[in-house]
Design an enzyme around this catalytic site. Sequence first.
Site, PDB file in Angstrom:
ATOM      1  N   ARG A   1      10.686   1.750 -12.593  1.00  0.00           N
ATOM      2  CA  ARG A   1      10.848   2.634 -11.436  1.00  0.00           C
ATOM      3  C   ARG A   1      12.277   2.447 -10.916  1.00  0.00           C
ATOM      4  NH1 ARG A   1       6.916  -0.660  -7.228  1.00  0.00           N
ATOM      5  NH2 ARG A   1       8.396  -2.289  -6.707  1.00  0.00           N
TER       6      ARG A   1
ATOM      7  N   GLU B  86      10.543   1.514  -0.564  1.00  0.00           N
ATOM      8  CA  GLU B  86      11.388   0.313  -0.595  1.00  0.00           C
ATOM      9  C   GLU B  86      12.806   0.602  -1.078  1.00  0.00           C
ATOM     10  OE1 GLU B  86       9.260  -2.764  -2.726  1.00  0.00           O
ATOM     11  OE2 GLU B  86       8.122  -3.217  -0.919  1.00  0.00           O
TER      12      GLU B  86
ATOM     13  N   GLU C 204       2.558  -2.599   3.625  1.00  0.00           N
ATOM     14  CA  GLU C 204       1.990  -3.180   2.403  1.00  0.00           C
ATOM     15  C   GLU C 204       1.833  -4.679   2.578  1.00  0.00           C
ATOM     16  OE1 GLU C 204       4.050  -2.661  -1.273  1.00  0.00           O
ATOM     17  OE2 GLU C 204       4.457  -0.550  -0.887  1.00  0.00           O
TER      18      GLU C 204
HETATM   19  C1  GLA Z   1       6.231  -3.534  -3.368  1.00  0.00           C
HETATM   20  C2  GLA Z   1       6.079  -2.104  -3.814  1.00  0.00           C
HETATM   21  C3  GLA Z   1       4.782  -1.827  -4.468  1.00  0.00           C
HETATM   22  C4  GLA Z   1       4.404  -2.950  -5.406  1.00  0.00           C
HETATM   23  C5  GLA Z   1       4.376  -4.241  -4.662  1.00  0.00           C
HETATM   24  C6  GLA Z   1       4.005  -5.411  -5.532  1.00  0.00           C
HETATM   25  O1  GLA Z   1       5.844  -3.765  -2.105  1.00  0.00           O
HETATM   26  O2  GLA Z   1       6.291  -1.173  -2.787  1.00  0.00           O
HETATM   27  O3  GLA Z   1       4.904  -0.618  -5.177  1.00  0.00           O
HETATM   28  O4  GLA Z   1       5.327  -3.017  -6.442  1.00  0.00           O
HETATM   29  O5  GLA Z   1       5.670  -4.496  -4.162  1.00  0.00           O
HETATM   30  O6  GLA Z   1       3.908  -6.584  -4.795  1.00  0.00           O
END
Ligand code: GLA
Length: 674
Positions: A109, A148, A316
């Site tokens: 990604r 992110e 998250e």
């Molecule tokens: C980040 C990303 C998620 C995933 C998590 C894994 O927070 O936003 O897509 O990859 O890490 O811990």
Amino acid sequence: MLVGGRLCYGGDYNPEQWPAEVWQQDVELMRQAGVTLVTVGVFAWSRLEPAPGRYTLDWLDQVLDLLHDGGVQVALATPTASPPPWFSLAHPGALPVTADGVRLHHGSRDTYCAAAPAYRAAARRITGVLAERYARHPAVALWHVHNEYGATCHCRYAEAGFRRWLRDRHGDLDALNDAWTTSFWSQHYSDWAQVSTPRATQYLPNPTQTLDFRRYWSDELLSAYAEQRDLLRAANPAVPVTTNYVLGDWVPVDHGRWATEVDLVAVDHYPSDAGPAAEEQTALAADLARGWARHGAPRRAGPTADGRADAWLLMESAPNLIYTPGRMHTREPGRMARHSLAHVARGSRGAMFFQWRAPRGGAELFHSALVPHAGPDSRVFREAVALGGMLDRIAEVDAGAVEASVAIGWDAASGWALQQRGLPTDRLSHHDEVAATHRALWRAGYTCDPVLPGDPLDRYALLVLPALYLASDATAGWVHDYVHGGGHLVVGYLSGVADEHARIRLGGYPGAFRDVLGVRVEEFHPLADDDEIPLTGGGTGRLWSETVHLAGAEPVRAYAAGALAGSPAVTRHRYGDGVAWYVSTRPDDTTHRSLLTGAALAAGARPACPGAPDGVEAVRRRGPGASWLFLLNHTDRAQRVPATGTDLITGAVAETGLTLPAGQVAVVRERADA
Ligand code: GLA
């Protein structure tokens, strides 16, 4: 409220990974767990736009309708953190280039350069399509832009953008040469075309070039975000827009500055420690998020998702296994709820997870989920159901702002500047120093607000500045005015040493704060990893020591051995109507705690629940006519806490105090006279 009087609870939901039969089951399970909000579409670009300009949105229509019918709101994501393969093939020039000059390929990604025009155009297009179709869908409560932000690039677009940014910041090359001290090592620039991003080079790079690149890249990413935000806002100004911050020293994003551009600060948090430090990390991450939110609130333009200045959202976290280098670690039973409530205690508008359902394959196939590979007949899902119930019972706390009487200075640029390689030791980081300060105060029960230089300080009895390495004249004035007007201040070593261009302030450290502190530091003495210097009055100093001369301050502790024996290690200075302490070493944790609590008490700051035993975290939120005391027992024994009121989680009424079972949390609505 984002989700109709309830706290946000749910996580990243990826229906695109599952056949439609599973969607119905998902919504059923979400209802069972009390889920109120799910983030949809984060990495779904190739499903939404399988070929350039061809959009397949029927599945998303169905999913949003299903969720809406099931009473679940949606944080609808733009999928721009993961461009589809066709994009990379069509626009190889938009693939990112590392500092070594290597162009990365599709396959993971974040394979884009945020400064590449083709990427930006494609991101705007897909965002525009989603905005047009879903901005007024009744399920959509929040826009979640991208994911992110943080991936960097050194391609020609990044370089051109960097030069433009530098022109804006410095005006002309003379000013740039001066700011970057290019007279050192023959780096003088005579044409803008000579200026590049800080690529891989021989030996030490120019620290100000590196620092300015981090600043530029934060602004470049911010403009990529803002482009999408503006499209979404234009489609329906009532739906707030956010993006989820990733935390960490490596992240080239100035989260405080970004907080003025998001309608709700949202952070992802994954503690890297499986032991007791996880609780400290959780509290720090939550406090940082709140500090950024508070910093941004007065300057925000969009809908603020309900007024409270310190509101933010845990977007998250992991229900169970967390990816950490080398090995994943398990979240022990009970910790998912306790950490979630710790975030809510510190101002989060709920608790969101990565992710709802564990995937069958793909890069993160063993990442935990609320519905694990084992299915709903599992400990984790049962804990998810229990957590949903708790969040439901405590929803009223969303009206309360977090009470904090201590401020800790946070500055992204100081963090970046302290990552330069030419420092006296590579063991120092702004983040670690902030964490050590926060830990010491957290253990003593104080709630702290991170503040950015220039933020209002009137609500704080004490300001602590750990390794605030860069200080502009404005920052020096901010600190001066606070203390002169009666504030209490603790400054840690390596603060105020350099100006905003990372050039040393001459005449003795810490140049920006010498007068306020009443000290003049002549020399640094970095310590080896296993070195400790005893201090008078007990305890030791680590990592760092200094030759401190008194210039008005009084000594509080001295170095008790070695070359510095007898010279001041910790000082105190009355200045104007205030008091300023200087700490020239990193005290061991116990000594740090006693120094900081001494300063806090003298300043009139108080813990949230004086008398709460060690290992019980206490945080108070206060709203109009009510206050709530969160009590989190991180120990493995029952603990007695001097709190009175009604525990919203169990319904129990505490008249003279409350016994909190091991690992449990109480959220006490306090009696009006508390
Ligand atoms: C980040 C990303 C998620 C995933 C998590 C894994 O927070 O936003 O897509 O990859 O890490 O811990």
